[in-house]
Scaffold this active site. Sequence first.
Site, PDB file in Angstrom:
ATOM      1  CB  THR A  48       6.144   5.292   0.110  1.00 60.94           C
ATOM      2  OG1 THR A  48       5.808   6.225   1.130  1.00 60.94           O
ATOM      3  CG2 THR A  48       7.009   4.203   0.692  1.00 60.94           C
TER       4      THR A  48
ATOM      5  CE  LYS B 129      -0.471   1.002   6.509  1.00 60.84           C
ATOM      6  NZ  LYS B 129       0.808   0.696   5.846  1.00 60.84           N
TER       7      LYS B 129
ATOM      8  CB  SER C  42       9.699  -5.413   7.910  1.00 61.46           C
ATOM      9  OG  SER C  42       9.412  -4.665   6.756  1.00 61.46           O
TER      10      SER C  42
ATOM     11  CE  LYS D   8       1.991  -3.034   8.965  1.00 63.24           C
ATOM     12  NZ  LYS D   8       1.751  -3.226   7.529  1.00 63.24           N
TER      13      LYS D   8
ATOM     14  CD  GLU E 292       1.593   0.307  10.232  1.00 63.18           C
ATOM     15  OE1 GLU E 292       0.763   0.524   9.337  1.00 63.18           O
ATOM     16  OE2 GLU E 292       2.793   0.095  10.020  1.00 63.18           O
TER      17      GLU E 292
ATOM     18  CG  ASP F   1      -0.093  -0.013   2.539  1.00 61.43           C
ATOM     19  OD1 ASP F   1       0.984  -0.652   2.554  1.00 61.43           O
ATOM     20  OD2 ASP F   1      -0.512   0.609   3.527  1.00 61.43           O
TER      21      ASP F   1
ATOM     22  CB  SER G 268       1.688   7.014  -0.242  1.00 57.65           C
ATOM     23  OG  SER G 268       3.034   7.310   0.066  1.00 57.65           O
TER      24      SER G 268
ATOM     25  CE  LYS H  56      -1.012   5.408   3.128  1.00 59.20           C
ATOM     26  NZ  LYS H  56      -0.233   5.326   4.353  1.00 59.20           N
TER      27      LYS H  56
ATOM     28  N   GLY I  51       5.960  -4.975   4.470  1.00 59.54           N
ATOM     29  CA  GLY I  51       6.055  -4.323   3.176  1.00 59.54           C
ATOM     30  C   GLY I  51       7.421  -4.662   2.599  1.00 59.54           C
TER      31      GLY I  51
HETATM   32  P1  13P Z   1       7.340  -2.177   6.220  1.00 52.93           P
HETATM   33  O1  13P Z   1       7.210  -3.646   6.548  1.00 52.93           O
HETATM   34  O2  13P Z   1       8.167  -1.910   5.017  1.00 52.93           O
HETATM   35  O3  13P Z   1       7.706  -1.366   7.428  1.00 52.93           O
HETATM   36  O4  13P Z   1       5.888  -1.691   5.790  1.00 52.93           O
HETATM   37  C1  13P Z   1       4.800  -2.100   6.515  1.00 52.93           C
HETATM   38  C2  13P Z   1       3.775  -1.053   6.485  1.00 52.93           C
HETATM   39  O5  13P Z   1       2.699  -1.272   5.996  1.00 52.93           O
HETATM   40  C3  13P Z   1       4.078   0.246   7.062  1.00 52.93           C
HETATM   41  O6  13P Z   1       2.902   0.984   7.185  1.00 52.93           O
END
Ligand code: 13P
Length: 339
Positions: free
Chosen positions: A29, A136, A261, A219, A177, A24, A26, A97, A291
């Site tokens: 990113t 999310k 992560s 999360k 999250e 997801d 943006s 998201k 991600g």
């Molecule tokens: P990362 O695992 O790259 O941190 O991304 C997870 C995510 O969705 C952050 O909002």
Amino acid sequence: MDTDVLRETARELVAPGSGILAADESTGTIKKRFDSIGVESTEDNRRAYRDMLLTTPGLGEHISGVILFDETIRQSAKDGTPFPELLAKANMIPGIKVDTGAKPLALFTGETVTEGLDGLRERLSEYREVGARFAKWRATIFCGPDLPTGFAILANAHAMARYAALCQEANIVPIVEPEILMDGDHTIDACEEATARTLTVLYEQLSEHRVDLAGSLLKVNMVVSGAEAETQAGPAKVAEATVRCLTANVPPSVPGIVFLSGGQSDLDATIHLNEMNRSGGHPWVLSFSYGRALQAPSLKAWGGDPANVELGQRALAHRAHMNSLAQLGEYSAELESAA
Ligand code: 13P
């Protein structure tokens, strides 16, 4: 609000041996990710990249759901199938998201508050119509000498609880999250303290907003040393601190905790998750919603070249498989080379 539907969806997302793919990013990113492989971030290239990820053969065996960005949930695969429909057919739940990003928190230097509540009720109903069953919202919390402030935690937790309530009203499972960022040279203890303070306030707010925790997921970051810290805690310590912090601050009625992560290497993210699941016996399922740690090898293998789609898909399928084993506490490093 249909509590049964929400609870069932939340449980499906953390079913044994499966986790979530966060795809997801943006527009800003994904541009950074494409810059790293020298690919221009055009709408076509973004569609082609997501097409590769989402049509990976067998992905639904290890991935229970995929978080999409607004642009992606409206796009279709090469054969014309809308992405949400393609996911549902492949046994993966489409997610979305819905926050509109972290913005500087006025008068609180160095901290942010996540925006996106305006018009959210209407957007959620539109997303539900195109197939989204979970959502999310990410808040970023900074560690530093005097950070995070209690107010930044509260502002973010309050907004996140309002988001969660709106989701449940629309029968969409909210993933809340709060991400305590790895940026900085803080110790693992400082990360644990900031994570604990954040989770305490978040669950107070969710309760005040009458959110059904059994129909939600958390999360969160793992408890780790800052990326620039002199001493880096190893896997045993990360697992121990993370489980201790979650046990003290996350109600057992939450069905699952899916880690982000956050800048850990793909291998570290797998090793840490496995370490936490080896012992078992937690009240919630500990799973993943990575991600970068799922996508990085795939992005690199693809490199923007249509001829590399199969290579990219194999790389993603492999990481999904490794993390599915880590979710069960059955991963070992030898399995990496076996592939
Ligand atoms: P990362 O695992 O790259 O941190 O991304 C997870 C995510 O969705 C952050 O909002």
